[in-house]
Each structure stands twice: as structure tokens, then as C-alpha cells.
Design a protein around this motif. Structure first.
Motif, short mmCIF file in Angstrom:
data_model
loop_
_atom_site.label_atom_id
_atom_site.label_comp_id
_atom_site.label_asym_id
_atom_site.label_seq_id
_atom_site.Cartn_x
_atom_site.Cartn_y
_atom_site.Cartn_z
N TYR A 181 10.75 -5.31 -9.34
CA TYR A 181 9.36 -5.29 -9.82
C TYR A 181 8.40 -5.04 -8.66
O TYR A 181 7.51 -4.19 -8.74
CB TYR A 181 9.04 -6.61 -10.51
N ASP A 182 8.59 -5.78 -7.55
CA ASP A 182 7.69 -5.63 -6.40
C ASP A 182 7.78 -4.23 -5.78
O ASP A 182 6.77 -3.66 -5.37
CB ASP A 182 8.04 -6.68 -5.33
N ALA A 183 8.99 -3.67 -5.72
CA ALA A 183 9.16 -2.34 -5.14
C ALA A 183 8.46 -1.28 -5.96
O ALA A 183 7.80 -0.38 -5.42
CB ALA A 183 10.66 -2.01 -5.01
N ILE A 184 8.59 -1.37 -7.27
CA ILE A 184 7.96 -0.38 -8.15
C ILE A 184 6.45 -0.51 -8.11
O ILE A 184 5.72 0.48 -8.00
CB ILE A 184 8.49 -0.53 -9.59
N HIS A 185 5.96 -1.73 -8.17
CA HIS A 185 4.51 -1.94 -8.16
C HIS A 185 3.90 -1.63 -6.80
O HIS A 185 2.69 -1.38 -6.71
CB HIS A 185 4.19 -3.38 -8.57
N GLY A 186 4.72 -1.64 -5.74
CA GLY A 186 4.20 -1.33 -4.42
C GLY A 186 4.31 0.14 -4.05
O GLY A 186 3.83 0.56 -3.01
N ALA A 187 4.94 0.95 -4.93
CA ALA A 187 5.14 2.37 -4.64
C ALA A 187 3.83 3.13 -4.80
O ALA A 187 3.19 3.10 -5.85
CB ALA A 187 6.21 2.95 -5.56
N ALA A 188 3.42 3.85 -3.75
CA ALA A 188 2.12 4.53 -3.75
C ALA A 188 2.01 5.58 -4.85
O ALA A 188 0.92 5.83 -5.37
CB ALA A 188 1.88 5.18 -2.38
N ILE A 197 0.18 5.80 -15.16
CA ILE A 197 0.68 6.78 -14.20
C ILE A 197 2.20 6.64 -14.04
O ILE A 197 2.93 7.63 -13.95
CB ILE A 197 -0.03 6.63 -12.85
N TYR A 198 2.66 5.39 -14.02
CA TYR A 198 4.09 5.12 -13.89
C TYR A 198 4.86 5.75 -15.05
O TYR A 198 5.84 6.47 -14.86
CB TYR A 198 4.29 3.60 -13.85
N ARG A 199 4.40 5.51 -16.27
CA ARG A 199 5.11 6.04 -17.45
C ARG A 199 5.05 7.56 -17.51
O ARG A 199 6.02 8.22 -17.88
CB ARG A 199 4.50 5.43 -18.71
N GLU A 200 3.90 8.11 -17.10
CA GLU A 200 3.77 9.56 -17.12
C GLU A 200 4.72 10.20 -16.09
O GLU A 200 5.34 11.23 -16.34
CB GLU A 200 2.32 9.97 -16.83
N GLY A 201 4.81 9.55 -14.92
CA GLY A 201 5.72 10.06 -13.90
C GLY A 201 7.16 10.05 -14.36
O GLY A 201 7.90 11.01 -14.14
N TYR A 237 15.10 4.11 -14.47
CA TYR A 237 14.55 4.12 -13.12
C TYR A 237 14.74 2.77 -12.43
O TYR A 237 15.11 2.70 -11.25
CB TYR A 237 13.07 4.49 -13.16
N GLU A 238 14.50 1.70 -13.17
CA GLU A 238 14.65 0.36 -12.59
C GLU A 238 16.10 0.09 -12.22
O GLU A 238 16.39 -0.57 -11.21
CB GLU A 238 14.11 -0.68 -13.57
N SER A 239 17.04 0.60 -13.00
CA SER A 239 18.46 0.46 -12.68
C SER A 239 18.79 1.18 -11.38
O SER A 239 19.54 0.67 -10.54
CB SER A 239 19.32 1.00 -13.82
#
Length: 634
Positions: A114-121, A134-138, A149-151
Motif C-alpha cells: 500500500y505504501d509503495a503504491i501510494h508513494g509512487a510519483a 489516476i491510479y485506475r486510469e494508469g 498490479y499489487e501482486s
């Protein structure tokens, strides 16, 4: 030895291990496959590497190696550099690490993912914080679900944990560091005598038999390369650009059409509050109208200061909210607070803290860019038109002369050129296309072969016609007798100088002083400055590398000889003094040695671990599929 330590990281296998984790985090969007099939390029037990994974990793590695964006790093170059092999081995190692992580129970927690994804620029909005839209669109653009992606992120973290454990266990032996430090910091100075080849003037003239014998034993030195006579046409951007004229009227018309896009847009420092419903937005607006602080109201709506603030924002940057919201934000005056406005993410209230007016670029300022853009566009169109016309003409069997006339291009002639671009007089042939593809194609053709339009791999095309091929051959002695004579004298003088040096070394080792031995030959003794292995540059580049190595291998009083750096003579060197420098564990040199040794040990452990994993798990590679995939890539 220090050089060897630094060179250790250049091993492609070890380099692959080092970049494995870094590259994996950069290449977000790579999907792991765990089902074998016809698209599997490699397998490590239950983990399989797909064709798609290989293609994405190969392209990423090729992108990293592209030093100049204007020069494309082609697939052929990448294969020649071994990028395909590096990529496959890196992916195989990743699959092996996945198996090892599963066996050892290495697991990345949900919170870390969770922290890695939320910290990704790449998933941050204009406020600099995580934006789920933006995350879902990407992910949608990459045909991935959040779970997929999380896996993948979890797998990459587990690999990092596994390799991190290996690195953390490395202990650098201080005794070895101290030995390396003493070796590299040792200083010495020496006396030396120079014996120039030019001083060997008593060499007699060679006889005809001497010249013939020398020629026969050095024939390979007098080989003449294959030469080709050819004619060619060039269709490229540079030539077309030089012939493209742009009038002042055309520049001004282009300026008027593009004035708005060339100018600097207005920017605003904004604050925003976003809520789900219109009613909630109206209640917040009432509080703002009553005088409450915008930041306090935003916090009460669950927004942090970072989410609220939109500094130096252009209107186009608000496109994710929709046109109505963007127009509202840029219609307000400085200090104004907007009414609630509907957006793609909910209802938004804006406040304008500051306005930085846009700036209109003048015609003179825009002229260089306008000129470049117009020429580029015209050149691209002209190149497409010419290339299509050339293909049509060639298909009808046109000669290269007729093609040049039809395209209004100069037909250039080269009477003789070798593969290295030299003519038969040893002069570089000029005016050729700048890419290697031209020469490679030229020397792959046969005499009179059918002409064709060929891509230069960079910015255009060429057409070649081979007129004559002169095979490689050894030049006859009667044509180069004077050159052979000169070479014989050169080598004889070099051997004479070497003989003088060898005899001088023998005398000094037998007890004669260097000064007396030098006097016998009319030479003068000189002395070097005090130098260490790392600052031999103080010797002025006079000694060759072999001589420097011999000088530092000899003990005090030792005598050695070797060639000069320029190859114009020899030096006899006697070491006068050798001194060790006290060990300074706080010096930069000591810390650099310690760091280099530590990295070398880690690389060695990684290499051993790779061998262990490849022995433990069943590893298979589909090289035929890899070659097929690479051959089809542009």
C-alpha cells in the motif's frame, strides 16, 4: 588490483543481478505469468517468463542504453551488445528468486505494498499526493487490474528482501583492506637512462635479400584490403533541409497561427476543496462566506494541506477535473473564492491565492523554433514523397542514373573505398551517409546487383550501385620496396636500441653502477619524481605501461628495462628508494578501497547464490523463441 575490483561490476551477469530490483521497480506494469504455454521464453520450476515480459524488459534496457535521444539504439546494436542475453538472464534470475522467496516464506505485507503504491510519483495528482483516479486510469491503459498490479509489486518487494539479506551479511576483512591500501599508497623514485632508437645510426643499408626476406616474413603487414567502386544517391533529412527555403511571409503566417501555443500560459496558485455532493459543497461555501479559514474548512472535509494546495497551476493541468471546473478556477480574480462547481471527481470549491500572468512570445523570439518546425515538416513530407517515387521507379527497372535524374538528386561516384572508409591512397572518403548501415550494405552486395532503396536506420534512405570489386591482396614487393626498406631499418634500429638496454641491465646487475654503464654508451642518468602507483602521470607519459609495472614490481636497487610510451626507444630504470605510507583508516583512499572490496564481495556472493538457485531449480530457456521475438522487433 584496485582496477580489477572496479572492473568486477562490468560482468554482464553480475550487472544483471545488481539492476534486477531497480529495473523491476521502474518497469511497473510488467505482468508475471505462472502458466507455461507457447509464449513462454523461460521457466524456473513453477514460475514462467512470457514473451510479453521479455519484450518489455528488452525495450526498457534498450531505452536505458540510449545515450543520445536523437540517435536510435537499434535492435541490431542491442543484440550485438548482448542486451537480449542480459535481459533473458535477468528475467530468469527474477523467476528463480520468486521460487526461493516462496520456499523460504518471504512475504511482503499489505501495508508495504500500500505504501509503495501510494508513494509512487506516477500515481500522484497536481497536489503531489496519491490520486486513485489516476491510479485506475494508469492500470486501465496497461490492461491491468489493481489486484494484478499489487501482486506484482509484492513479488518485487520479496525479491528485494531476499537479496537485501545477502548483502547485509557481507563483512569486509580489515586486514585485506590494509594490505590493498599499503600496496596502492606505496611510493618510490628511481634513476633512469634513455636509449632512443634515433641514436642507432650505425645500422647498415639492407641488401636486396634482406628486404625480400623481411617482406616474406611480414606479408600480412602489406595486405591491401578489398576496395569497391560504386555510385550512390542519398535521400535524407539533412540534404533536403539544406535545400528547403522558408520566406518571411510564411514564418509570420505560422507565428500568427501558433502564437497562443508558443506563449507562456497564465499560472495560478490555487486551493481546492473537493466533496462528493452539491449539498455538502454548499454548506462548506457558507462557512467560507462567514469568514472561516479555507484551510480549516478543507481539513474538516477530510483534505490535507498537500491535497488542498495547487501551486503554480496551468489551466491545462486541471483537465482531470473537467472543463467547467478549470474554466471556473481561471475566471476568478486574485483572492476570490468560487461557488461550488461540478467536476469529474465531485463538487469543487476554488480559492485563488495568486495569479502569474502569461507572457506572449514575440515573433523574433519564436523565429528559430518556427523555422525549425516548418523545415522539419516540409522535409518529412518531401522525404516520404521522394522515397515513394524512388520505389516506383526502381520497381520499373530504372537505372541509378535515371533514378537520380527523376528525383533531381546528385549521383555521387567513389572510385575506390575499403570497408574502413579509406580510398586506395589512404585518404578518408567523405560525403557518405553518416550511419554504419550504408557501409555494411555496400560490402554485402555483389557487383552489378539489383539496386534498391535502403533505410539508413536514422533519418533517410540511400541507393547504391556496385561498379567494381577489387579483392583483398598482398601488394607486390616491387610496388612497395621503399616502404619495406624503411620498415627493415626501423625494426633493425629498434632491435639495436633494445640490445643496448639489455646489455646495460646485465652490467648493472653484475655490479657496475648505472652512471658508469650509461657513460659507456654516451647516455645521461636522470631521476624520476617520487610517485605512487596511482599518480604515475607525474612521469610525463614517458614510460610505457609495461615498464611502469616492472618498476613497481622491482625492489630497492632493482634494475629493469622497457619501451618508451611513444615506442621510440627504451629506458633502463634502477629503483632508488621504496617507502610505505602509514595506514590512515580515515582517508578517502582507504574508505574507497573498503567500499570497492565490499561491493566485490557482494557481487561474488550474488554470483554464488545464482549458481545455487540454478542448480536447485529446473531452469529452461526457449532460445529459439527469444531469437524469433528479437528478429521481429523494430
Amino acid at each position: 588490483m584496485l582496477t580489477a575490483l572496479r572492473k568486477g561490476v562490468n560482468s554482464w551477469v553480475l550487472r544483471g543481478l545488481l539492476i534486477l530490483i531497480i529495473a523491476s521497480f521502474v518497469l511497473w506494469g510488467v505482468q508475471s505469468a505462472h502458466l507455461a504455454g507457447p509464449s513462454t521464453v523461460a521457466s524456473v520450476d513453477s514460475v514462467h517468463v512470457t514473451q510479453g515480459e521479455f519484450m518489455r524488459a528488452f525495450e526498457a534496457e534498450r531505452f536505458v542504453r540510449t545515450k543520445d535521444p536523437s540517435e536510435r539504439y537499434t535492435t541490431a546494436q542491442a543484440v550485438a551488445d548482448g542486451v537480449d542475453k542480459l535481459t533473458l538472464e535477468r528475467l530468469v534470475m527474477g523467476a528463480a528468486l520468486d521460487n526461493a522467496a516462496d520456499d523460504l516464506g518471504v512475504r511482503a505485507s499489505d501495508k508495504r505494498v500500500y505504501d509503495a503504491i501510494h508513494g509512487a510519483a506516477q500515481f500522484h495528482g497536481p497536489s503531489g499526493t496519491f490520486d486513485r483516479a489516476i491510479y485506475r486510469e494508469g492500470l486501465r491503459q496497461r490492461n491491468m487490474t489493481e489486484a494484478m498490479y499489487e501482486s506484482e509489486m509484492r513479488r518485487l518487494m520479496e525479491r528485494a528482501d531476499l537479496l537485501g539479506t545477502l548483502r547485509s551479511g557481507v563483512i569486509v576483512p580489515e586486514a585485506v583492506v590494509q594490505a590493498l591500501y599499503s600496496y596502492s599508497s606505496e611510493v618510490r623514485w628511481a634513476h633512469y637512462v634513455g636509449i632512443p632508437v634515433a641514436a642507432m645510426t650505425t645500422i647498415p643499408e639492407p641488401s636486396d635479400q634482406d628486404i625480400k626476406t623481411y617482406y616474406e616474413s611480414h606479408k600480412q603487414d602489406y595486405a591491401q584490403p578489398e576496395f569497391r567502386a560504386f555510385r550512390f544517391l542519398v535521400l535524407n533529412q539533412a540534404d533536403l533541409a539544406s535545400r528547403t527555403q522558408v520566406s518571411e511571409e510564411q514564418l509570420k503566417a505560422e507565428y500568427e497561427q501558433r502564437k497562443s501555443s508558443l506563449s507562456t500560459p497564465e499560472k495560478r496558485d490555487l486551493k481546492q476543496i473537493t466533496v462528493a455532493s452539491e449539498d455538502a459543497a454548499k454548506k462548506l461555501k457558507q462557512r467560507l462566506d462567514a469568514g472561516e479559514d479555507f484551510g480549516d474548512v478543507a481539513r474538516s472535509a477530510g483534505m490535507s494541506a498537500a491535497e488542498t494546495s495547487l501551486p503554480a497551476t496551468e489551466k491545462a493541468a486541471l483537465s482531470y477535473l473537467g472543463d467547467d471546473a478549470a474554466n471556473t478556477a481561471f475566471s476568478l480574480s486574485e483572492g476570490d473564492v468560487s461557488e461550488p462547481v461540478s467536476s469529474k471527481l465531485g463538487w469543487v470549491i476554488f480559492k485563488v491565492d495568486a495569479v502569474t500572468p502569461g507572457r506572449e512570445v514575440s515573433f523574433d523570439e519564436a523565429r528559430p523554433q518556427l523555422m525549425k518546425d516548418i523545415v522539419d515538416n516540409r522535409v518529412t513530407a518531401a522525404l516520404d514523397e521522394l522515397s515513394e517515387k524512388a520505389r516506383t521507379q526502381i520497381a520499373t527497372g530504372a537505372t541509378i542514373e535515371a533514378l537520380a535524374k527523376s528525383l533531381d538528386l546528385p549521383l555521387r561516384t567513389v572510385k575506390a573505398m575499403s570497408r574502413d572508409g579509406m580510398d586506395d591512397q589512404g585518404v578518408t572518403v567523405t560525403g557518405l551517409p553518416p550511419t554504419r548501415a550504408f557501409v555494411d550494405s555496400l560490402f554485402a552486395k555483389t557487383e552489378g546487383e539489383f539496386i534498391d532503396l535502403e533505410d539508413d536506420g536514422e533519418n533517410g534512405y540511400f541507393v547504391t550501385q556496385i561498379d567494381k570489386i577489387v579483392p583483398a591482396q598482398v601488394r607486390p614487393l616491387d610496388q612497395i620496396k621503399e616502404q619495406v626498406r624503411s620498415d627493415w631499418i626501423r625494426d633493425a634500429r629498434d632491435q639495436a636500441a633494445r640490445s643496448v638496454a639489455e646489455k646495460m641491465v646485465e652490467k648493472v646487475r653484475g655490479g657496475t653502477s648505472l652512471s658508469d654503464a650509461a657513460t659507456e654508451t654516451g647516455a645521461i642518468v636522470a631521476s624520476t619524481p617520487v610517485v605512487s602507483r596511482s599518480d604515475v602521470g607525474k612521469l610525463g607519459g614517458a614510460f610505457s605501461r609495461d615498464l611502469l609495472v616492472a618498476m613497481f614490481d622491482a625492489g630497492k636497487g632493482g634494475v629493469v628495462f622497457g619501451p618508451s610510451a611513444r615506442g621510440d626507444g627504451y629506458f633502463v630504470v634502477q629503483v632508488a628508494e621504496v617507502k610505505s605510507v602509514p595506514i590512515d583508516q580515515n582517508s578517502d583512499e582507504y574508505q574507497q578501497i573498503r567500499s570497492s572490496l565490499g561491493e566485490t564481495l557482494k557481487l561474488d556472493i550474488f554470483a554464488q547464490y545464482q549458481t545455487y538457485l540454478f542448480d536447485k531449480y529446473s531452469v529452461s530457456r526457449n532460445q529459439q523463441l527469444v531469437d524469433q521475438v528479437v528478429s521481429q522487433m523494430p
